[in-house]
Design a protein around this motif. Structure first.
Motif, PDB file in Angstrom:
ATOM      1  N   ALA A 126       1.942 -15.630  42.415  1.00  0.00           N
ATOM      2  CA  ALA A 126       1.843 -17.085  42.512  1.00  0.00           C
ATOM      3  C   ALA A 126       1.936 -17.527  43.965  1.00  0.00           C
ATOM      4  O   ALA A 126       1.189 -18.415  44.418  1.00  0.00           O
ATOM      5  CB  ALA A 126       2.945 -17.746  41.688  1.00  0.00           C
ATOM      6  N   ASP A 127       2.856 -16.914  44.719  1.00  0.00           N
ATOM      7  CA  ASP A 127       2.989 -17.249  46.133  1.00  0.00           C
ATOM      8  C   ASP A 127       1.709 -16.902  46.898  1.00  0.00           C
ATOM      9  O   ASP A 127       1.288 -17.647  47.793  1.00  0.00           O
ATOM     10  CB  ASP A 127       4.179 -16.496  46.733  1.00  0.00           C
ATOM     11  N   ARG A 128       1.091 -15.802  46.526  1.00  0.00           N
ATOM     12  CA  ARG A 128      -0.143 -15.396  47.204  1.00  0.00           C
ATOM     13  C   ARG A 128      -1.265 -16.409  47.026  1.00  0.00           C
ATOM     14  O   ARG A 128      -1.947 -16.781  47.991  1.00  0.00           O
ATOM     15  CB  ARG A 128      -0.604 -14.020  46.689  1.00  0.00           C
ATOM     16  N   VAL A 129      -1.462 -16.875  45.791  1.00  0.00           N
ATOM     17  CA  VAL A 129      -2.617 -17.749  45.531  1.00  0.00           C
ATOM     18  C   VAL A 129      -2.346 -19.205  45.882  1.00  0.00           C
ATOM     19  O   VAL A 129      -3.297 -19.983  46.078  1.00  0.00           O
ATOM     20  CB  VAL A 129      -3.074 -17.643  44.058  1.00  0.00           C
ATOM     21  N   LEU A 130      -1.086 -19.611  45.977  1.00  0.00           N
ATOM     22  CA  LEU A 130      -0.787 -21.010  46.296  1.00  0.00           C
ATOM     23  C   LEU A 130      -1.159 -21.339  47.732  1.00  0.00           C
ATOM     24  O   LEU A 130      -0.915 -20.553  48.662  1.00  0.00           O
ATOM     25  CB  LEU A 130       0.697 -21.303  46.075  1.00  0.00           C
ATOM     26  N   LYS A 131      -1.697 -22.532  47.918  1.00  0.00           N
ATOM     27  CA  LYS A 131      -1.890 -23.056  49.257  1.00  0.00           C
ATOM     28  C   LYS A 131      -0.531 -23.359  49.894  1.00  0.00           C
ATOM     29  O   LYS A 131       0.433 -23.634  49.162  1.00  0.00           O
ATOM     30  CB  LYS A 131      -2.686 -24.367  49.208  1.00  0.00           C
ATOM     31  N   PRO A 132      -0.417 -23.346  51.204  1.00  0.00           N
ATOM     32  CA  PRO A 132       0.778 -23.920  51.816  1.00  0.00           C
ATOM     33  C   PRO A 132       0.914 -25.380  51.369  1.00  0.00           C
ATOM     34  O   PRO A 132      -0.036 -26.155  51.449  1.00  0.00           O
ATOM     35  CB  PRO A 132       0.479 -23.821  53.319  1.00  0.00           C
ATOM     36  N   GLY A 133       2.058 -25.727  50.848  1.00  0.00           N
ATOM     37  CA  GLY A 133       2.225 -27.061  50.271  1.00  0.00           C
ATOM     38  C   GLY A 133       1.859 -27.136  48.803  1.00  0.00           C
ATOM     39  O   GLY A 133       2.042 -28.171  48.172  1.00  0.00           O
ATOM     40  N   GLY A 134       1.358 -26.027  48.235  1.00  0.00           N
ATOM     41  CA  GLY A 134       1.091 -25.982  46.801  1.00  0.00           C
ATOM     42  C   GLY A 134       2.383 -25.825  46.016  1.00  0.00           C
ATOM     43  O   GLY A 134       3.429 -25.479  46.576  1.00  0.00           O
ATOM     44  N   CYS A 135       2.312 -26.077  44.714  1.00  0.00           N
ATOM     45  CA  CYS A 135       3.536 -26.086  43.905  1.00  0.00           C
ATOM     46  C   CYS A 135       3.456 -25.137  42.715  1.00  0.00           C
ATOM     47  O   CYS A 135       2.376 -24.899  42.166  1.00  0.00           O
ATOM     48  CB  CYS A 135       3.843 -27.503  43.422  1.00  0.00           C
ATOM     49  N   LEU A 136       4.630 -24.659  42.345  1.00  0.00           N
ATOM     50  CA  LEU A 136       4.806 -23.815  41.172  1.00  0.00           C
ATOM     51  C   LEU A 136       5.628 -24.581  40.145  1.00  0.00           C
ATOM     52  O   LEU A 136       6.665 -25.161  40.491  1.00  0.00           O
ATOM     53  CB  LEU A 136       5.548 -22.530  41.568  1.00  0.00           C
ATOM     54  N   ALA A 137       5.159 -24.620  38.904  1.00  0.00           N
ATOM     55  CA  ALA A 137       5.879 -25.297  37.814  1.00  0.00           C
ATOM     56  C   ALA A 137       6.017 -24.333  36.650  1.00  0.00           C
ATOM     57  O   ALA A 137       5.011 -23.873  36.096  1.00  0.00           O
ATOM     58  CB  ALA A 137       5.139 -26.562  37.383  1.00  0.00           C
ATOM     59  N   ILE A 138       7.263 -24.022  36.291  1.00  0.00           N
ATOM     60  CA  ILE A 138       7.542 -23.107  35.184  1.00  0.00           C
ATOM     61  C   ILE A 138       8.324 -23.876  34.131  1.00  0.00           C
ATOM     62  O   ILE A 138       9.447 -24.328  34.386  1.00  0.00           O
ATOM     63  CB  ILE A 138       8.335 -21.881  35.674  1.00  0.00           C
ATOM     64  N   LEU A 139       7.731 -24.053  32.951  1.00  0.00           N
ATOM     65  CA  LEU A 139       8.289 -24.898  31.894  1.00  0.00           C
ATOM     66  C   LEU A 139       8.526 -24.076  30.629  1.00  0.00           C
ATOM     67  O   LEU A 139       7.790 -23.139  30.335  1.00  0.00           O
ATOM     68  CB  LEU A 139       7.330 -26.049  31.552  1.00  0.00           C
ATOM     69  N   ASN A 140       9.529 -24.492  29.864  1.00  0.00           N
ATOM     70  CA  ASN A 140       9.737 -23.896  28.546  1.00  0.00           C
ATOM     71  C   ASN A 140      10.603 -24.838  27.718  1.00  0.00           C
ATOM     72  O   ASN A 140      11.145 -25.821  28.245  1.00  0.00           O
ATOM     73  CB  ASN A 140      10.412 -22.532  28.660  1.00  0.00           C
ATOM     74  N   TYR A 141      10.725 -24.536  26.433  1.00  0.00           N
ATOM     75  CA  TYR A 141      11.615 -25.313  25.576  1.00  0.00           C
ATOM     76  C   TYR A 141      12.471 -24.353  24.767  1.00  0.00           C
ATOM     77  O   TYR A 141      12.131 -23.185  24.572  1.00  0.00           O
ATOM     78  CB  TYR A 141      10.854 -26.265  24.655  1.00  0.00           C
ATOM     79  N   SER A 142      13.611 -24.846  24.315  1.00  0.00           N
ATOM     80  CA  SER A 142      14.548 -23.992  23.597  1.00  0.00           C
ATOM     81  C   SER A 142      14.212 -23.942  22.113  1.00  0.00           C
ATOM     82  O   SER A 142      13.521 -24.820  21.580  1.00  0.00           O
ATOM     83  CB  SER A 142      15.986 -24.477  23.804  1.00  0.00           C
ATOM     84  N   LEU A 267      10.659 -26.498  39.332  1.00  0.00           N
ATOM     85  CA  LEU A 267       9.540 -26.865  40.188  1.00  0.00           C
ATOM     86  C   LEU A 267       9.863 -26.391  41.597  1.00  0.00           C
ATOM     87  O   LEU A 267      11.013 -26.499  42.046  1.00  0.00           O
ATOM     88  CB  LEU A 267       9.320 -28.382  40.196  1.00  0.00           C
ATOM     89  N   ALA A 268       8.882 -25.884  42.300  1.00  0.00           N
ATOM     90  CA  ALA A 268       9.110 -25.393  43.656  1.00  0.00           C
ATOM     91  C   ALA A 268       7.858 -25.589  44.481  1.00  0.00           C
ATOM     92  O   ALA A 268       6.737 -25.442  43.977  1.00  0.00           O
ATOM     93  CB  ALA A 268       9.524 -23.924  43.641  1.00  0.00           C
ATOM     94  N   CYS A 269       8.062 -25.909  45.751  1.00  0.00           N
ATOM     95  CA  CYS A 269       6.948 -26.175  46.653  1.00  0.00           C
ATOM     96  C   CYS A 269       6.890 -25.085  47.711  1.00  0.00           C
ATOM     97  O   CYS A 269       7.874 -24.837  48.431  1.00  0.00           O
ATOM     98  CB  CYS A 269       7.125 -27.548  47.304  1.00  0.00           C
ATOM     99  N   LYS A 270       5.741 -24.449  47.862  1.00  0.00           N
ATOM    100  CA  LYS A 270       5.550 -23.466  48.917  1.00  0.00           C
ATOM    101  C   LYS A 270       5.569 -24.182  50.272  1.00  0.00           C
ATOM    102  O   LYS A 270       4.889 -25.191  50.446  1.00  0.00           O
ATOM    103  CB  LYS A 270       4.217 -22.733  48.717  1.00  0.00           C
TER     104      LYS A 270
END
Length: 274
Positions: A126-142, A267-270
């Motif tokens: 994910a870090d490789r393909v993200l642009k600088p300033g791109g974001c990662l969102a990992i969601l789930n529910y219980s 949520l995290a921003c590169k």
């Protein structure tokens, strides 16, 4: 993906019919985070482990192009059948080997799928393909969904809890102590300086009781029980169904209930300079 499940055509079909989609307000939180902390560009979003595409389609109105990826042909077949937006496409590939150039993606999402991945390899990819300033969102529910109906909500949820407790011993070993624990651990270990963790975000929707039962039966722990002991799986689901109907004093599975779902997400921003 580190673990391959949900690949049968019947199971893939039940995913589309019964699994809940992230609510619009949750997608908006992702977009708000991207625009506040990222580069504010919405060109390409990649939904990894997209399954039958319920989450993927929600991104289409916000990005010029959306690509859903999954390792299961049966899941992607379902996604293609129900996708009408011209800016959505799908690719069959592992989560740890994405077919995108370095620094080319604005948003990478994993909606109810990250726990099945090889976690370090996926995060590196994910870090490789993200642009600088791109974001990662990992969601789930219980798993502990809650039902409301008239004056019997407490009784319904005691029955539901028995259902959850019965399934816990059939959790896949890859899941460890629970996906929420895993997601928080990943959040704490992420090196991105701008990040956000939400451990409990409740949403509600009105659904027929059959939707709740179908959703629970689509979960991996029930499916693993079904493979191991079909008669016990059938007995368990029939018993829970009849007890819920009896508590509600109705006979139709199409009777509507309010289903509350508890999401958690990171949520995290590169970094722009990375």
């Amino acid at each position: 993906m580190a673990v391959r499940l949900f690949e049968g055509k019947e199971h893939a079909s039940s995913y589309w019919r019964y699994r809940v989609s992230p609510p619009p307000e949750l997608i908006n939180k992702v977009l708000t985070f991207l625009k506040a902390h990222g580069d504010s560009v919405c060109e390409l979003a990649v939904d990894v482990g997209c399954g039958s595409g319920q989450g993927t389609v929600l991104l289409a109105q916000h990005f010029s192009r959306v690509v859903g990826t999954d390792i299961s042909p049966a899941q992607l077949e379902q996604a293609l059948q129900h996708s009408t937006a011209p800016n959505i496409s799908y690719r069959e590939c592992p989560a740890e080997d994405l077919p995108f150039e370095n620094g080319s993606v604005d948003l990478v999402t994993a909606m109810s799928s990250f726990h099945w991945f090889d976690h370090p390899q996926f995060l590196q990819e994910a870090d490789r393909v993200l642009k600088p300033g791109g974001c990662l969102a990992i969601l789930n529910y219980s798993l502990d969904l809650e039902l409301s109906y008239g004056h019997c909500s407490r009784e319904l949820n005691l029955i539901c809890k028995e259902f959850y407790d019965s399934l816990q011993s059939h959790r896949h070993s890859h899941l460890g102590p629970g996906s929420r624990v895993l997601y928080e651990q990943i959040y704490n270990s992420l090196q991105y300086p701008v990040k956000e963790w939400e451990p409990s975000y409740w949403t509600q929707q009105v659904v027929p009781l059959s939707r709740y039962i179908g959703m629970m039966k689509s979960f991996s722990c029930y499916q693993l029980l079904l493979q191991k002991d079909p008669e016990e799986a059938l007995r368990l689901s029939q018993d829970i169904t009849q007890r819920l109907l009896s508590a509600m004093k109705v006979t139709s599975l199409e009777t509507e209930v309010t289903m509350a779902v508890r999401y958690f997400y990171l949520l995290a921003c590169k970094p722009p300079s990375q």
